[in-house]
Design a protein around this motif. Structure first.
Motif, PDB file in Angstrom:
ATOM      1  N   ALA A   4      43.159   6.008  18.367  1.00 40.25           N
ATOM      2  CA  ALA A   4      42.056   6.399  17.440  1.00 40.25           C
ATOM      3  C   ALA A   4      42.156   6.302  15.927  1.00 40.25           C
ATOM      4  O   ALA A   4      43.151   6.297  15.306  1.00 40.25           O
ATOM      5  N   THR A   6      40.697   7.928  12.939  1.00 39.60           N
ATOM      6  CA  THR A   6      40.099   9.224  12.454  1.00 39.60           C
ATOM      7  C   THR A   6      39.466   9.272  11.207  1.00 39.60           C
ATOM      8  O   THR A   6      38.574  10.075  11.007  1.00 39.60           O
ATOM      9  N   HIS A   7      39.978   8.616  10.365  1.00 37.54           N
ATOM     10  CA  HIS A   7      39.677   8.713   8.846  1.00 37.54           C
ATOM     11  C   HIS A   7      39.500   7.345   8.159  1.00 37.54           C
ATOM     12  O   HIS A   7      40.355   6.390   8.238  1.00 37.54           O
ATOM     13  N   SER A   8      38.460   7.226   7.535  1.00 35.21           N
ATOM     14  CA  SER A   8      38.509   5.948   6.505  1.00 35.21           C
ATOM     15  C   SER A   8      38.268   6.688   5.013  1.00 35.21           C
ATOM     16  O   SER A   8      37.670   7.762   5.094  1.00 35.21           O
ATOM     17  N   ASN A  45      31.045  13.459   7.916  1.00 38.23           N
ATOM     18  CA  ASN A  45      30.889  12.488   9.258  1.00 38.23           C
ATOM     19  C   ASN A  45      29.289  12.656   9.525  1.00 38.23           C
ATOM     20  O   ASN A  45      28.703  13.321   9.115  1.00 38.23           O
ATOM     21  N   ASP A  51      35.045  13.333  14.826  1.00 34.98           N
ATOM     22  CA  ASP A  51      36.404  12.830  15.112  1.00 34.98           C
ATOM     23  C   ASP A  51      36.432  11.278  14.345  1.00 34.98           C
ATOM     24  O   ASP A  51      37.701  10.752  14.288  1.00 34.98           O
ATOM     25  N   ARG A  52      35.552  10.775  13.471  1.00 34.28           N
ATOM     26  CA  ARG A  52      35.497   9.923  12.768  1.00 34.28           C
ATOM     27  C   ARG A  52      35.054   9.993  11.345  1.00 34.28           C
ATOM     28  O   ARG A  52      33.662  10.420  11.015  1.00 34.28           O
ATOM     29  N   GLN A  53      35.827  10.472  10.366  1.00 35.04           N
ATOM     30  CA  GLN A  53      35.238  11.017   9.113  1.00 35.04           C
ATOM     31  C   GLN A  53      35.649  10.107   7.796  1.00 35.04           C
ATOM     32  O   GLN A  53      36.464   9.116   8.092  1.00 35.04           O
TER      33      GLN A  53
END
Length: 136
Positions: A4, A6-8, A45, A51-53
């Motif tokens: 996965a 998880t962060h950008s 998010n 789950d994608r921040q």
């Protein structure tokens, strides 16, 4: 190996102003807001999708010199760093809602081979696109 993302990360010049924009205007939600001492860890998010921040980070800190941080700040304001792409179920409606909130647009909704696409800029210069994907 990996399973996965998880962060950008986007550089912003003022984290409180970033919250006003990303939460107040775009409708994202704050996921984490913690003072780590050497930096403020601030993530947002899409509501219901933690789950994608996006990490909204100030240039500087222990990972870069003040000279480099100044160069990064200059590049951010020129729009040379960072792009986020969001999806929406109705690009034209989202465009009208954000326009009414005073969001700066770089491109009005336009038909693309993949759907309807639009461009905005955050208060610091980062590019944001939002797309209504074409259904099969």
């Amino acid at each position: 190996m990996f399973n996965a993302i998880t962060h950008s990360q986007l550089y912003v010049l003022d984290q409180d102003e970033a919250v006003d924009f990303y939460v107040g205007k775009l409708g994202l939600e704050v996921n984490t807001d913690v003072d780590l001492g050497f930096m403020r860890w601030l993530t947002v998010n899409v509501p219901g999708a933690p789950d994608r921040q996006i990490l909204l980070q100030l240039p500087g800190g222990p990972q870069m010199s003040e000279q480099t941080a100044e160069q990064v700040r200059d590049l951010v304001t020129k729009g040379a760093l960072g792009t986020v792409i969001l999806t929406t179920s109705d690009c034209r409606k989202t465009y009208e809602e954000l326009r009414a909130k005073g969001v700066e647009f770089t491109q009005e909704p336009v038909e693309q081979p993949y759907g309807v696409d639009c461009g905005i800029r955050d208060p610091f210069g980062n590019h944001i696109r939002f797309t209504e994907p074409r259904t099969a």
